[in-house]
Motif scaffolding. Structure first.
Motif, PDB file in Angstrom:
ATOM      1  N   ASN A   1      19.503 -16.100  66.610  1.00 26.40           N
ATOM      2  CA  ASN A   1      20.685 -15.276  66.405  1.00 26.40           C
ATOM      3  C   ASN A   1      20.591 -13.953  67.159  1.00 26.40           C
TER       4      ASN A   1
ATOM      5  N   TRP B   1      20.933 -11.149  69.922  1.00 30.94           N
ATOM      6  CA  TRP B   1      21.864 -10.833  70.991  1.00 30.94           C
ATOM      7  C   TRP B   1      21.076 -10.514  72.258  1.00 30.94           C
TER       8      TRP B   1
ATOM      9  N   ARG C   1      34.427 -15.342  63.547  1.00 31.26           N
ATOM     10  CA  ARG C   1      33.772 -16.635  63.783  1.00 31.26           C
ATOM     11  C   ARG C   1      34.778 -17.766  63.820  1.00 31.26           C
TER      12      ARG C   1
ATOM     13  N   ARG D   1      30.006 -15.515  71.467  1.00 33.06           N
ATOM     14  CA  ARG D   1      29.994 -15.328  70.020  1.00 33.06           C
ATOM     15  C   ARG D   1      30.243 -13.842  69.721  1.00 33.06           C
TER      16      ARG D   1
ATOM     17  N   GLN E   1      30.141 -10.151  68.534  1.00 36.24           N
ATOM     18  CA  GLN E   1      29.019  -9.307  68.100  1.00 36.24           C
ATOM     19  C   GLN E   1      29.575  -8.042  67.445  1.00 36.24           C
TER      20      GLN E   1
ATOM     21  N   ARG F   1      21.466 -11.188  59.517  1.00 36.39           N
ATOM     22  CA  ARG F   1      21.322 -12.001  60.730  1.00 36.39           C
ATOM     23  C   ARG F   1      21.989 -13.368  60.585  1.00 36.39           C
ATOM     24  N   HIS F   2      22.338 -13.739  59.363  1.00 36.61           N
ATOM     25  CA  HIS F   2      22.857 -15.087  59.108  1.00 36.61           C
ATOM     26  C   HIS F   2      24.307 -15.087  58.640  1.00 36.61           C
TER      27      HIS F   2
ATOM     28  N   PRO G   1      27.818 -18.201  59.772  1.00 36.22           N
ATOM     29  CA  PRO G   1      27.134 -19.287  60.491  1.00 36.22           C
ATOM     30  C   PRO G   1      28.104 -20.118  61.324  1.00 36.22           C
TER      31      PRO G   1
ATOM     32  N   GLY H   1      22.931 -21.591  64.193  1.00 41.45           N
ATOM     33  CA  GLY H   1      22.904 -20.163  64.417  1.00 41.45           C
ATOM     34  C   GLY H   1      24.043 -19.477  63.669  1.00 41.45           C
ATOM     35  N   ALA H   2      24.199 -18.192  63.886  1.00 44.94           N
ATOM     36  CA  ALA H   2      25.230 -17.417  63.211  1.00 44.94           C
ATOM     37  C   ALA H   2      25.580 -16.198  64.052  1.00 44.94           C
TER      38      ALA H   2
ATOM     39  N   GLY I   1      25.898 -13.091  62.818  1.00 46.62           N
ATOM     40  CA  GLY I   1      25.113 -11.955  62.347  1.00 46.62           C
ATOM     41  C   GLY I   1      25.970 -10.692  62.350  1.00 46.62           C
TER      42      GLY I   1
END
Length: 318
Positions: free
Chosen positions: A20, A22, A108, A161, A163, A191-192, A195, A200-201, A203
Motif C-alpha cells: 500500500n 505510495w 475508491r 489509486r 492518495q 494503511r488499509h 481496500p 491492497g488499499a 490508505g
C-alpha cells in the motif's frame, strides 16, 4: 545449550504480494504515514506541518487533503498555500473522522468504476470478450454516448489509486478524541482504509499536531495510538518526564543514548526540531532528521548503508 535443526516447514512463500506504499522520492517520508508533530504553543508546529505538506504537493503525492481543526479559520493565512478545498475542512466533531474515511471509500469506488469501464471498453476494442454479463451490459450503456463507444475518462489527468492525507490540528479535548469517534480505527488501519477489489488499499495518511505528547488526565493520544506512529517530530521539551515517556515507548527500537544524542544535536536553537522515522526504512541513515532536511548519521547506521547515493546534503524543496 543444545540446538537441533529440523526440516523447514515454513519455506513456502506467498504467491501474491501487495504494497500500500505510495511512490515517493528517496528522502521523502514513507506514505501513507502516521506523523505526530508535538510542541508547545508558538513553537512552529503549523509552519512545519505546512512544509511537510508542501513537499508532498511538490511530489504530487496528494489527490485530496483533509483538515480537521477548530482553528482552521484563524490559521487561514498559514494554510492557504496548501489549497485545501473548503468542503474538505471539518470541525472536530465526533463523526468527522468517519466522514473523511467515507470520502476516501467514495474515491475508491469512483476509481474502481473507472477501471471496470476501461476494462470492458478495451475488451470490446480488442474483440477478446463477446460474452458479457448483465452487469457488464449496464457498464457498456454508461460508456455509450449517442450510440458511440467512448473511451472512459478519469476525473484526474493521470489515473492512479487516489492518495489522500488527513491533518488533525488542535484536536485535544475535542469530541474527535472521544471514545465514540473513529480515531482508534484510523490509527489502527490507516494503511488499509478503502481496500481495492484486486488487493491492497488506498490508505489514508495522517498528520496530527498536538501541544503535548501525553497528558496525565488522559486527554491526549493514548499509548496504543502513539505506538502506531511512523514519524514523530518534537521541538524543545523542558519536561523531562515527557522525554522519558517517549524513550520508554520506543520499546528498545531506539536506545536511550541514541535518542538523547539525536535530541541534543537537533535542538540547539529556537524552532529547531527532531524527527524520528520508525519501522522499516530503505536505509538506517534515514531514521533521524534535524529540521526536516538534515539527517543525523550515527556510525552504526552508516556502516550498514548500502545506498548507491550516500547522504551529503538534501533539500525537501519546501
Amino acid at each position: 545449550m543444545k540446538i537441533k535443526k529440523v526440516a523447514n516447514i515454513f519455506s513456502t512463500k506467498p504467491k501474491d504480494k501487495f504494497s500500500n506504499d505510495w511512490k515517493t522520492s528517496k528522502y521523502m517520508f514513507n506514505h501513507p504515514q502516521l506523523h505526530l508533530i508535538t510542541a508547545p504553543r508558538g513553537t512552529g508546529k503549523t509552519y512545519l506541518m505546512s512544509k511537510v505538506i508542501l513537499a508532498g504537493i511538490e511530489e504530487n503525492l496528494y489527490d485530496r487533503i483533509f483538515l480537521i481543526s477548530p482553528t482552521a479559520k484563524s490559521n487561514k493565512k498559514q494554510i492557504q498555500d496548501l489549497k485545501i478545498a473548503e468542503e474538505d475542512i471539518y470541525e472536530p466533531t465526533i463523526e468527522a473522522i468517519q466522514l473523511i474515511m467515507n470520502e476516501v471509500e467514495a474515491e475508491r469506488d469512483e476509481y474502481q468504476k473507472y477501471l471496470d469501464e476501461l476494462a470492458i471498453y478495451q475488451s470490446i476494442i480488442n474483440n477478446k470478450n463477446n460474452d458479457f454479463t448483465d452487469a457488464d451490459l449496464e457498464v457498456i450503456d454508461e460508456i455509450m454516448i449517442d450510440g458511440e463507444l467512448v473511451k472512459p475518462e478519469y476525473k484526474r489527468p493521470n489515473p492512479r489509486r487516489p492518495q489522500c492525507i488527513c491533518i488533525l490540528d488542535d484536536i485535544l479535548n475535542t469530541p474527535v478524541m472521544s471514545n465514540g469517534s473513529s480515531i482508534n480505527r484510523l490509527f489502527t488501519i490507516n494503511r488499509h482504509i478503502a481496500p481495492m477489489r484486486d488487493g491492497g488499499a488506498l490508505g489514508l495518511g495522517v498528520l496530527i499536531l498536538t501541544q503535548t505528547y501525553s497528558t496525565s488526565q488522559g486527554h491526549g493520544l493514548s499509548r496504543g495510538l502513539r505506538e502506531n506512529l511512523t514519524e514523530l517530530t518534537i521541538f524543545q521539551n523542558k519536561q523531562e518526564k515527557q522525554l522519558d515517556k517517549m524513550i520508554s515507548e520506543f520499546g528498545g527500537a531506539i536506545s536511550e543514548k541514541t535518542f538523547r544524542d539525536a535530541y541534543d544535536y537537533a535542538i540547539r536553537e529556537d524552532f529547531d526540531n527532531l524527527t524520528i522515522s520508525f519501522g522499516r526504512l530503505e536505509c538506517e541513515t534515514l531514521r533521524f532528521r534535524r529540521n526536516l532536511n538534515e539527517f543525523i548519521l550515527f556510525p552504526e547506521a552508516v556502516k550498514t548503508c548500502k545506498c548507491k547515493e550516500k547522504i551529503k546534503k538534501i533539500d525537501l524543496k519546501t
